[in-house]
Design a protein around this motif. Sequence first.
Motif, PDB file in Angstrom:
ATOM      1  N   VAL A  58     118.629  52.552  16.616  1.00 49.88           N
ATOM      2  CA  VAL A  58     118.530  53.538  17.696  1.00 49.88           C
ATOM      3  C   VAL A  58     117.128  53.592  18.294  1.00 49.88           C
ATOM      4  O   VAL A  58     116.951  53.534  19.518  1.00 49.88           O
ATOM      5  CB  VAL A  58     118.977  54.931  17.203  1.00 49.88           C
ATOM      6  N   SER A  59     116.110  53.665  17.475  1.00 49.99           N
ATOM      7  CA  SER A  59     114.740  53.796  17.981  1.00 49.99           C
ATOM      8  C   SER A  59     114.150  52.478  18.470  1.00 49.99           C
ATOM      9  O   SER A  59     113.097  52.468  19.112  1.00 49.99           O
ATOM     10  CB  SER A  59     113.838  54.395  16.900  1.00 49.99           C
ATOM     11  N   ALA A  63     115.014  53.169  26.075  1.00 40.75           N
ATOM     12  CA  ALA A  63     115.570  54.506  26.300  1.00 40.75           C
ATOM     13  C   ALA A  63     116.771  54.443  27.236  1.00 40.75           C
ATOM     14  O   ALA A  63     116.878  53.556  28.085  1.00 40.75           O
ATOM     15  CB  ALA A  63     114.497  55.409  26.888  1.00 40.75           C
ATOM     16  N   VAL A  64     117.659  55.407  27.065  1.00 42.76           N
ATOM     17  CA  VAL A  64     118.815  55.544  27.954  1.00 42.76           C
ATOM     18  C   VAL A  64     118.312  56.044  29.304  1.00 42.76           C
ATOM     19  O   VAL A  64     117.593  57.039  29.368  1.00 42.76           O
ATOM     20  CB  VAL A  64     119.832  56.547  27.361  1.00 42.76           C
ATOM     21  N   ASP A  65     118.692  55.348  30.382  1.00 39.64           N
ATOM     22  CA  ASP A  65     118.272  55.832  31.703  1.00 39.64           C
ATOM     23  C   ASP A  65     119.288  56.846  32.221  1.00 39.64           C
ATOM     24  O   ASP A  65     120.379  56.990  31.660  1.00 39.64           O
ATOM     25  CB  ASP A  65     118.023  54.676  32.680  1.00 39.64           C
ATOM     26  N   PRO A  66     118.948  57.589  33.262  1.00 44.53           N
ATOM     27  CA  PRO A  66     119.835  58.660  33.744  1.00 44.53           C
ATOM     28  C   PRO A  66     121.240  58.192  34.130  1.00 44.53           C
ATOM     29  O   PRO A  66     122.215  58.902  33.878  1.00 44.53           O
ATOM     30  CB  PRO A  66     119.085  59.220  34.952  1.00 44.53           C
ATOM     31  N   LEU A  98     120.941  43.137  15.726  1.00 49.72           N
ATOM     32  CA  LEU A  98     121.557  44.371  16.218  1.00 49.72           C
ATOM     33  C   LEU A  98     122.981  44.510  15.691  1.00 49.72           C
ATOM     34  O   LEU A  98     123.735  43.537  15.642  1.00 49.72           O
ATOM     35  CB  LEU A  98     121.576  44.381  17.751  1.00 49.72           C
ATOM     36  N   VAL A  99     123.342  45.742  15.319  1.00 47.34           N
ATOM     37  CA  VAL A  99     124.689  46.047  14.837  1.00 47.34           C
ATOM     38  C   VAL A  99     125.242  47.186  15.682  1.00 47.34           C
ATOM     39  O   VAL A  99     124.597  48.226  15.823  1.00 47.34           O
ATOM     40  CB  VAL A  99     124.684  46.452  13.342  1.00 47.34           C
TER      41      VAL A  99
END
Length: 107
Positions: A58-59, A63-66, A98-99
């Motif tokens: 996750v980190s 980042a998730v964008d809008p 990645l999982v």
Amino acid sequence: MAKITYIEHNGTEHVVDVPNGLTVMEGARDNGIPGIEADCGGACACSTCHVYVHPDWVSKLPAVDPMEEDMLEFAFQPDTERSRLTCQLKVTDALDGLVVQMPEKQI
């Protein structure tokens, strides 16, 4: 190239090499992995490529964008910490290992 593990809702694992420059969604599509429908083809206009990212990753992801955040509101049982749209995750060497796990269904 990154080795990515896709886990179906039933626990079936698919470990595939995905070339850099593709998205995690394209890696699933190109390898015939069930559970990622990708109805919009990667335009971030639906939520049918929704997955839960393994907590260890996750980190490490951008980042998730809008726009992605808005689309995740339409996903099946989104998790505020772990949900991502695979069309928004560009594959690089940094994603090696990645999982991701598919939800029970895509909406």
